[in-house]
Structure formats: structure tokens, C-alpha cells
Design an enzyme around this catalytic site. Structure first.
Site, PDB file in Angstrom:
ATOM      1  N   ASP A   1       0.842  -1.190   0.000  1.00  0.00           N
ATOM      2  CA  ASP A   1       0.000   0.000   0.000  1.00  0.00           C
ATOM      3  C   ASP A   1       0.880   1.245   0.000  1.00  0.00           C
ATOM      4  OD1 ASP A   1      -2.173  -1.648   0.148  1.00  0.00           O
ATOM      5  OD2 ASP A   1      -2.484  -1.403   2.316  1.00  0.00           O
TER       6      ASP A   1
ATOM      7  N   HIS B   1      -5.796   4.908   0.010  1.00  0.00           N
ATOM      8  CA  HIS B   1      -4.391   4.588  -0.308  1.00  0.00           C
ATOM      9  C   HIS B   1      -4.379   3.907  -1.675  1.00  0.00           C
ATOM     10  CE1 HIS B   1      -5.800   0.699   1.430  1.00  0.00           C
ATOM     11  NE2 HIS B   1      -4.934   0.153   0.574  1.00  0.00           N
TER      12      HIS B   1
ATOM     13  N   HIS C   1      -3.378   0.479  -3.486  1.00  0.00           N
ATOM     14  CA  HIS C   1      -2.895  -0.906  -3.371  1.00  0.00           C
ATOM     15  C   HIS C   1      -2.216  -1.260  -4.688  1.00  0.00           C
ATOM     16  CE1 HIS C   1      -2.967  -5.197  -2.158  1.00  0.00           C
ATOM     17  NE2 HIS C   1      -3.225  -5.421  -3.444  1.00  0.00           N
TER      18      HIS C   1
END
Ligand SMILES: [Zn+2]
Length: 251
Positions: free
Chosen positions: A148, A223, A225
Site C-alpha cells: 500500500d 491509499h 494498493h
């Protein structure tokens, strides 16, 4: 006797071919009164005209012919040299053009190779907030299949390298995702996007914006990934940090 003597002296050198000194000698003799004897001498009278009007013109003609031949030969030689020089110049010019074309082709190949080997972090000026294979109940596999990147919603997401988009859309727990087949045959995946900016089949370059980060899918907060895979599909993941580092990305 004196005349005979003088005549004899004159005749002998007279037979020794023509020179300037010899001609002067004949002139000198004629001015000293020997001319009478010279004229009276049938041998001399016959000989002199042959020498003066016969041989000399022949020699002159020969010289002219020789000069013409020489000039012609020189002209031919010069023409041959000029032709050789022109051919050499043309060859050199052709060689230069060829070398320049090859240099351009080399530069193009090098640029292409460099472009294909250029990789960047998918989120600029960020960091990895959750590592590869980290354990969490958040993931069905129990282990993190990617990494992440810390990123607020709406942050520009970049293709990690050159490739072709093979999949876009909803990816369940991944939310909105993009999968790209990289130039090296590997795949990269980008998840939880708030926006997808590319379509399947589209070619992308390293660093090209492909979408915006978000918090779609199974997340606790925004975030990006990111996964590196050997196939387009879930479960073929490899260490994405190692993959990016192998291609020169500093993480
Ligand atoms: Zn993740």
C-alpha cells in the site's frame, strides 16, 4: 690550303648534329668571308639546307606531336584523378549518410529500450504504508498480496512502467482497479481507485497517469494498493518492492 683547312674544320663539326654553338659557328664563318667557299662547296650547299629546313621541322613536328600526346595523357590522367576523387567523395558521402542513419537507428533503439526499462513509483513522493505479505484480517488470503502506498484520495496514480492495459473496472475487495501487462511480460495492478483514466488495450508509458487514488473496495482509508504479478490474475503476486527495485525504483 687555308680555305681547305677552314672548310674541313667547318664540315666536321657540321656533321656532329645541330647545337646552338654549332649554328653560331656557321654564322661566324659566313661573316668572315668563308661564305664564298661555303657557297661554292656543293657538299655544304646541299648539306646545310637539309639540316636547316629538313630535320628541324621534322623535329619540331615530333615535339608538337609529343607535346600533344603528353597534354592528352595529362588531361586523361587529370580526368581520371578527378573522377576517382568524385567517386571517393560520393562513397564517403554515402558512407556518412549510412553511418548517420545507423546512429539514428541505434539512438532510437536505445531510447526505446530505455523507455521500456524505465520504471517509476506509482505514487510520486510517497512511501509504503503496508508491506508485502503483511498479515491482516482485512484480506481474505490472510496475507497482503501487494503493497500500500500512502496517498490521499484524488492523488495521481502512474503506470509503474511501459505496458498495455489489460483490465479495468470493479475488482471486488480491490474496488476500482487497473491491470497492466508490462513490457517485460509481468503485470502490475492498481486498486482502490476513485477514478480510472485508461481503457483496455491502451498503451501506457512509465509515469503516465492512469487514474486517481481513492478508498473503493475493502479499505479502512484511502491509499493505493499495488501488486506485481506473473499473470493478470489474483494469486500470481510476487514481491512488488523487489520488482520495482529490480527496475531501478528507489523505495
Ligand atoms: Zn493493499
Amino acid at each position: 690550303m687555308a680555305f681547305m683547312c677552314a672548310t674541313g674544320k667547318h664540315r666536321k663539326p657540321g656533321r656532329v648534329k645541330r647545337t646552338t654553338a654549332q649554328a653560331a659557328g656557321v654564322a661566324a664563318l659566313t661573316t668572315t668571308g668563308v661564305i664564298g667557299t661555303l657557297a661554292a662547296s656543293p657538299a655544304l650547299a646541299a648539306e646545310s639546307p637539309v639540316e636547316q629546313t629538313g630535320l628541324t621541322p621534322v623535329l619540331a613536328v615530333n615535339d608538337d606531336v609529343a607535346e600533344q600526346i603528353d597534354a592528352q595523357a595529362a588531361a586523361q590522367e587529370q580526368a581520371a584523378q578527378e573522377k576517382a576523387a568524385e567517386e571517393a567523395a560520393a562513397k564517403a558521402a554515402a558512407e556518412k549518410v549510412k553511418q548517420e542513419r545507423e546512429a539514428r537507428a541505434r539512438a532510437a533503439r536505445e531510447a526505446e529500450r530505455k523507455l521500456l526499462n524505465t520504471f517509476v513509483s506509482p505514487i510520486a513522493h510517497s512511501y509504503v504504508s503496508t508491506g508485502y505479505q503483511a498479515s491482516s484480517s482485512l484480506w481474505s488470503s490472510g496475507s497482503h498480496t501487494g503493497i500500500d502506498f500512502h496517498a490521499a484520495s484524488g492523488t495521481s496514480v502512474h503506470a509503474a512502467g511501459s505496458g498495455t492495459v489489460v483490465s479495468t473496472g470493479w475488482g471486488g475487495a480491490y474496488g476500482n482497479q487497473i491491470v497492466i501487462r508490462m513490457a517485460d511480460g509481468m503485470y502490475t495492478q492498481y486498486g482502490h481507485l476513485s477514478s480510472i483514466g485508461v481503457t483496455v488495450g491502451q498503451k501506457v508509458a512509465a509515469g503516465q497517469q492512469i487514474g486517481l487514488s481513492g478508498a473503493t473496495g475493502n479499505v479502512t482509508g484511502p491509499h493505493l494498493h499495488f501488486e506485481a504479478r506473473t499473470t493478470p490474475d489474483y494469486g500470481s503476486d510476487v514481491d512488488p518492492i523487489a520488482y520495482l527495485r529490480k527496475h531501478g525504483v528507489h523505495l
